[in-house]
Design a protein around this motif. Structure first.
Motif, mmCIF file in Angstrom:
data_model
loop_
_atom_site.group_PDB
_atom_site.id
_atom_site.type_symbol
_atom_site.label_atom_id
_atom_site.label_comp_id
_atom_site.label_asym_id
_atom_site.label_seq_id
_atom_site.Cartn_x
_atom_site.Cartn_y
_atom_site.Cartn_z
ATOM 1 N N PRO A 157 0.812 -1.228 0.000
ATOM 2 C CA PRO A 157 0.000 0.000 0.000
ATOM 3 C C PRO A 157 0.842 1.274 0.000
ATOM 4 N N SER A 158 1.976 1.239 0.689
ATOM 5 C CA SER A 158 2.816 2.441 0.757
ATOM 6 C C SER A 158 3.515 2.756 -0.563
ATOM 7 N N SER A 159 3.466 1.837 -1.518
ATOM 8 C CA SER A 159 4.067 2.086 -2.831
ATOM 9 C C SER A 159 3.012 2.481 -3.861
ATOM 10 N N ILE A 160 1.802 2.818 -3.365
ATOM 11 C CA ILE A 160 0.687 3.199 -4.238
ATOM 12 C C ILE A 160 0.291 4.651 -3.972
ATOM 13 N N LEU A 161 0.098 5.425 -5.050
ATOM 14 C CA LEU A 161 -0.458 6.766 -4.948
ATOM 15 C C LEU A 161 -1.767 6.791 -5.731
ATOM 16 N N ILE A 162 -2.842 7.169 -5.085
ATOM 17 C CA ILE A 162 -4.133 7.296 -5.766
ATOM 18 C C ILE A 162 -4.162 8.640 -6.484
ATOM 19 N N VAL A 163 -4.521 8.615 -7.765
ATOM 20 C CA VAL A 163 -4.566 9.840 -8.572
ATOM 21 C C VAL A 163 -5.928 9.963 -9.238
ATOM 22 N N SER A 164 -6.212 11.159 -9.744
ATOM 23 C CA SER A 164 -7.498 11.422 -10.400
ATOM 24 C C SER A 164 -7.416 11.017 -11.870
ATOM 25 N N GLY A 165 -7.356 9.732 -12.102
ATOM 26 C CA GLY A 165 -7.227 9.215 -13.457
ATOM 27 C C GLY A 165 -5.773 9.077 -13.873
ATOM 28 N N ALA A 166 -5.536 8.219 -14.854
ATOM 29 C CA ALA A 166 -4.168 7.967 -15.318
ATOM 30 C C ALA A 166 -3.500 9.229 -15.841
ATOM 31 N N MET A 167 -4.300 10.128 -16.429
ATOM 32 C CA MET A 167 -3.734 11.362 -16.976
ATOM 33 C C MET A 167 -3.025 12.173 -15.894
ATOM 34 N N GLN A 168 -3.616 12.251 -14.702
ATOM 35 C CA GLN A 168 -2.954 12.999 -13.647
ATOM 36 C C GLN A 168 -1.656 12.319 -13.230
ATOM 37 N N GLY A 297 -2.101 2.475 -13.346
ATOM 38 C CA GLY A 297 -3.331 1.707 -13.514
ATOM 39 C C GLY A 297 -4.529 2.628 -13.382
ATOM 40 N N SER A 298 -5.707 2.137 -13.768
ATOM 41 C CA SER A 298 -6.899 2.978 -13.739
ATOM 42 C C SER A 298 -8.160 2.130 -13.776
ATOM 43 N N LEU A 299 -9.247 2.694 -13.233
ATOM 44 C CA LEU A 299 -10.565 2.072 -13.340
ATOM 45 C C LEU A 299 -11.403 2.715 -14.441
ATOM 46 N N GLY A 310 -7.377 6.474 -10.580
ATOM 47 C CA GLY A 310 -6.220 5.765 -11.109
ATOM 48 C C GLY A 310 -5.184 5.649 -10.027
ATOM 49 N N TRP A 311 -4.052 5.047 -10.349
ATOM 50 C CA TRP A 311 -2.987 4.941 -9.357
ATOM 51 C C TRP A 311 -1.635 4.819 -10.029
ATOM 52 N N VAL A 312 -0.618 5.223 -9.285
ATOM 53 C CA VAL A 312 0.772 5.053 -9.693
ATOM 54 C C VAL A 312 1.420 4.149 -8.663
#
Length: 457
Positions: A157-168, A297-299, A310-312
């Motif tokens: 989990p600590s290696s994941i950043l939640i983002v507002s879509g893959a574009m961000q 990745g992205s939903l 999305g996430w990085v």
């Protein structure tokens, strides 16, 4: 040359004169229709059409007793000026349009009420919505890490950043990790050419040849320069726009080359779960032993583009830096969207949902393939992808794709010209069978055939 195209040229020239201040500032009168028609040796009707385009953009206006004046020579003008390269074409919002261009799935591909059920389950659990932690809603980070691990890419989990879509995610990587003047290697053609994420920050794109196995490592090697800042951007699964799947052996080649030359990789894997025949090879991230891959990745492509989730995934220090940048930019992705996504992933609903989506998408691919065979078998070449929803169609006739696009729009058909996905010209177009239904796809291809034949005469 068509009148519409001439009017575009006249309109662009007028905008350039206003930009340069040749006719004064806002409120100043521009030359008369007769003068402009004489200057371009065109009919006045062409000039009238050009002026109407500029009025629509808010750049000029007609004033009783004064003629045509400059209405705005700042923001409206800047917004209308052509960019260095056209992005994805904008389309009028009309009913009756057959949209073969959209990079998203239609609502009828998803199960009935699929979002309502999850929202109902959440209704009694949410008591307040505040700012989340910098990396994102912790239960969602845990759910994403668990999902990626189940799919063969172990992450924490600590290696994941939640983002507002893959574009961000791409924007944060470009602005926070890369240097001005750097080179971004990418498959050519590529979706990345249709946006300006890296170019707007002073970076250049360098296209790499593709074959049936993905990007050609030998071409990457020939274009890579030592001691020059660079990175590789790749869409290895059901590539946009070609639909090509990078083979496992090619993935290993790419990883080996990039590790040996310290070339960081951005793996855009948003189409991965839309496989239709068999699961794709392991992700680059899963085979990376040097923390050289940033995974996106992205939903949006599989669940709901409106959620903007999305996430990085990457090395923890890198994720920490990106999280700091994101916090400065928007204070975090929507709390409600994050909770909806978490509910989907935590309860195993997402895997079940994907099974349904694949079955529906498989039907559409079969129908789309049959339509292309019926109408375009002697006029174009294409490869049916093993997943995703894009077909890269290469025309055999040497016709103007711009004219084909114009005639198609007039017929109510939308597609993406191949030129927006490359630095050069292209005789290809990108079609999507994920949005238009099978009957619409059939009708759209039938109409396209008519214009391909007409323009090739």
């Amino acid at each position: 040359m068509k009148s519409k195209m001439k009017s575009d040229i006249v309109a662009d020239w007028i905008k350039e004169q206003i930009k340069l201040g040749k006719w004064g500032s806002a409120g100043s009168k521009i030359p008369s229709q007769r003068v402009l028609a004489d200057q371009f040796s065109v009919n006045r009707s062409t000039v009238v059409t050009a002026l109407e385009l500029l009025k629509k953009d808010g750049i000029i206006e007609g004033v009783m007793g004064k003629g045509t004046i400059i209405a705005n020579d700042t923001w409206s003008l800047l917004a209308s000026l052509p960019r260095s390269k056209d992005t994805q074409p904008s389309h009028p919002v009309e009913t009756g349009i057959i949209d073969l261009s959209k990079g998203e799935l239609a609502e009828d591909v998803f199960p009935d009420g699929y979002l309502n059920d999850v929202l109902a389950r959440l209704s009694g659990k949410i008591h307040s919505l505040g700012y989340e932690e910098r990396g994102g809603y912790e239960p969602l980070r845990e759910a994403v890490a668990g999902y990626m691990t189940r799919q063969g890419t172990p992450v924490t989990p600590s290696s994941i950043l939640i983002v507002s879509g893959a574009m961000q995610g791409l924007q944060l990587i470009a602005s926070g990790l890369m240097e001005r003047g750097a080179s971004v290697f990418l498959e050519e053609p590529s979706y990345l050419y249709s946006i300006h994420t890296f170019q707007s920050l002073g970076m250049s794109l360098t296209g790499i040849e593709m074959d049936a196995d993905g990007l050609v490592t030998a071409d990457l090697q020939s274009k890579w320069r030592p001691n020059h800042p660079s990175a590789l951007y790749t869409i290895p699964c059901f590539h946009n726009p070609t639909g090509i799947m990078m083979s496992e052996s090619r993935r290993k080649e790419v990883l080996s080359f990039c590790a040996a030359h310290r070339l960081p990789i951005i793996e855009d894997d948003v189409y991965r779960e839309l496989w239709l025949d068999s699961p794709p090879p392991p992700s680059l991230k899963s085979m990376d032993t040097n923390s050289n891959v940033l995974y996106i990745g992205s939903l949006s492509k599989t669940l709901s583009p409106g959620l903007r989730i999305g996430w990085v995934a990457g090395a923890e220090p890198v994720i920490e830096r990106l999280a700091n940048l994101k916090m400065q930019a928007d204070y975090g992705t929507s709390s409600l969207s994050q909770r909806v996504a978490s509910e989907w992933l935590e309860e195993g609903l997402y895997e079940h949902h994907l099974e349904y989506v694949r079955k529906e998408l498989l039907k559409r691919r079969l129908e789309a393939s049959a339509s292309l065979e019926r109408h375009l078998s002697g006029l174009a070449e294409w490869r049916i992808p093993n997943g995703g929803f894009f077909i890269w169609l290469k025309l055999k006739q040497d016709i103007s794709i711009k004219e084909l696009y114009t005639e198609a729009v007039n017929e109510g058909i939308l597609f993406h010209p191949g030129s927006i996905y490359t630095e050069g010209t292209s005789r290809s177009i990108r079609l999507s069978y994920g949005y238009a239904g099978p009957a619409q796809f059939e009708e759209g291809i039938r109409r396209l055939k008519k214009w391909i034949i007409t323009l090739s005469k």
